[in-house]
Design a protein around this motif. Sequence first.
Motif, PDB file in Angstrom:
ATOM      1  N   UNK A  86       0.749  -1.196   0.066  1.00 42.99           N
ATOM      2  CA  UNK A  86      -0.015   0.011  -0.152  1.00 42.99           C
ATOM      3  C   UNK A  86       0.837   1.234   0.006  1.00 42.99           C
ATOM      4  N   UNK A  87       2.057   1.299   0.370  1.00 38.61           N
ATOM      5  CA  UNK A  87       3.112   2.370   0.414  1.00 38.61           C
ATOM      6  C   UNK A  87       3.033   2.799  -1.130  1.00 38.61           C
ATOM      7  N   UNK A  88       2.980   2.052  -2.001  1.00 40.48           N
ATOM      8  CA  UNK A  88       3.193   2.331  -3.413  1.00 40.48           C
ATOM      9  C   UNK A  88       2.172   3.430  -3.960  1.00 40.48           C
ATOM     10  N   UNK A  89       1.066   3.534  -3.104  1.00 39.50           N
ATOM     11  CA  UNK A  89      -0.047   4.537  -3.493  1.00 39.50           C
ATOM     12  C   UNK A  89       0.345   5.977  -3.525  1.00 39.50           C
ATOM     13  N   UNK A  90      -0.268   6.734  -4.154  1.00 39.57           N
ATOM     14  CA  UNK A  90       0.086   8.162  -4.262  1.00 39.57           C
ATOM     15  C   UNK A  90      -0.954   8.961  -4.528  1.00 39.57           C
ATOM     16  N   UNK A  91      -0.923  10.139  -4.165  1.00 36.09           N
ATOM     17  CA  UNK A  91      -1.656  11.268  -4.456  1.00 36.09           C
ATOM     18  C   UNK A  91      -1.245  12.042  -5.563  1.00 36.09           C
ATOM     19  N   UNK A  92       0.032  11.740  -6.164  1.00 39.71           N
ATOM     20  CA  UNK A  92       0.616  12.481  -6.927  1.00 39.71           C
ATOM     21  C   UNK A  92      -0.043  12.928  -8.197  1.00 39.71           C
TER      22      UNK A  92
END
Lengths: 313, 322
Positions: A86-92
């Motif tokens: 899940x750390x690979x998720x991003x708001x970028x």
Amino acid sequence: MSKTGVLNYEPPGAAPPPPLPALPPPQTDVYQPRRSIAQIIGSIVLHVVIAALAIISLVPFFWLICATFKRHEDMFTYTFLPWSEPKRLTWSNFTWLFEKEQFGQWLLNSLFVSSCNTVLVVALSSIGGFALAKYQFAGKKPLMLLMLATMMLPSQVLLPSSYELMYKIGWLDSYAAIIVPGAVSVFGIFLFMQAMKTVPDELLQAGRVDGCSEIRLWWEVALPIVRPMIGAFTLLSFMSAWNSFLWPQIVLQTQTKYTLPIGLTNMIGQPSYITPYGALMAGTLLSILPVAILFFILQRDFIAGLASGAVKG
Amino acid sequence: MTVAAGDETRSAREVEAAAARERRRERWWRWQHRAAPYLFISPFVILFCCFLLYPLCRSIVLSFYKTAGPRQMQYVGFGNYLFLFKDKLFLAAVANTTYFTVMFLTLQIPISLALAVILNSRRVKFRNFFRFAFFSSHLVGNVFVAVIFSMLLAQRHGLINKAIGLVLPFVGTELNWFAKPELAMPAVVFAALWISIGYAMIYFLAALQSVDRELYEAAQVDGANKWHQFWHITMPGIRPVLIFMILVGTIGSYQLFELPYVLFYGVWTNYAITIVMYLFQMGFEAGDIGYASAIGWMLVLIIFVVSLIQLRVTHVREEAAS
């Protein structure tokens, strides 16, 4: 069904039919065999099939939502989401839209153009439809024939000459070129004419006896009666203005004036950089939302409007 | 005395003024009553003439000119129209669009009708949810659908290719929808079906609900099976809507633009070219709005002829049936 204002009168033509008829009460006097095992299995199969089809039709939405939170390099590595990381998720992707692209500007432009267009087309069509349905006036017949004839034509035939017209009157690269011609809807005026025919003449006459002016008759008597039609037509107009692509693509030239569909397509295939897929998907999701929200507000009117149109057609 | 007389004259004046006001009001009311329809319809008529009738007539004129942008024009008579029949790209566009229309309708109509029949069955639970699930894709604009599908159709990693690899392993995941001429239109059909099946289903559902239920009960008593019931009660019952959907679908398909344009944006091939795409290319990329007008009128002609044939065929069948 919906009560229409103080009049509590339901026009037969414009009134939305019930979404789905209620199941009839069980018939006790008719011989009914008990449901066999085969029937139960059949029913399960039926539900499985239809659920599978529903999932297929909803999967693109799910994929889209997932894609907006994926990093550029993960876009195709994971089918949906990197579940285990899940750390690979991003708001970028969303920040990219507002920082690197002029997405906020496009969103405001789209909202402005679509709202103006919708208000104008609903106002013009409803008052014009009222005139056609409830008054006799010189030139009504030829006007209606002319309108009917243009309705059959594909609108694309007007593109080159409309472009020339906009060039001549200096409206190129302005919103007037989209909003003002967009206010003309022959379909809309016929739709309202049909709905307005259900307004009882006695009601209008009673209003006149009381000294009500004609414009108030339209506003306070006729419009409340055709309310379901207004809901359906508003949503339809807003959707088509919001999604409109070809004509704005032709007349708008400055990047800060772009509407959402044009801005987003311009993010694809720019030779100078790699298409930011994540941001593109985020932009698509945000572009779909306003229409979806409006649909949830007006949905009953809308589906009913569609259905009643179908039966008449 | 004098004061009273003054009072009297003043009140008489007031009465007269009130009467005059009343008369004016009356006149105004009569005037607005008579003028109302003209006032109501005139904004529409003015805009209709300026932005619909004028461009319509103007495009006939334009189609006889060769132009470069809106400023340079040269009269060519029927040259544009004659050239259309020799223009390979235009003919390809017509063929492509026709191919799309046929493929799209032969898939869309049966699938959406079948869905409607299933959803109309009283045995199905959560009908409202399913109906919305199928309809929801129609809320997404064509351009946005094209953007989504340009990703879904990606080679090897796209969702559609992955699904094909899973279901049909012998086809595999390597289909490159954008680079093979024979796959271009099927890719567009995929996207078009996703948008429109639920929408068409709503129409069919409304039609199915208007079929008299007593007919089915009578047929059941007579021992007709489901298949017979479908062909002899349902189909005649929804016939008007069916014809309407085919006609509207045909007209809409011939105007196809956004889906192939955006799907193939940046691919720079003409594999998915449609009539309206060609109109756009000629008019607004090449700058010949005269030739583009001629393409527009050919589109009008094609749609007119195709609709006429369809109406003719369905009419003949109707007579044969009766």
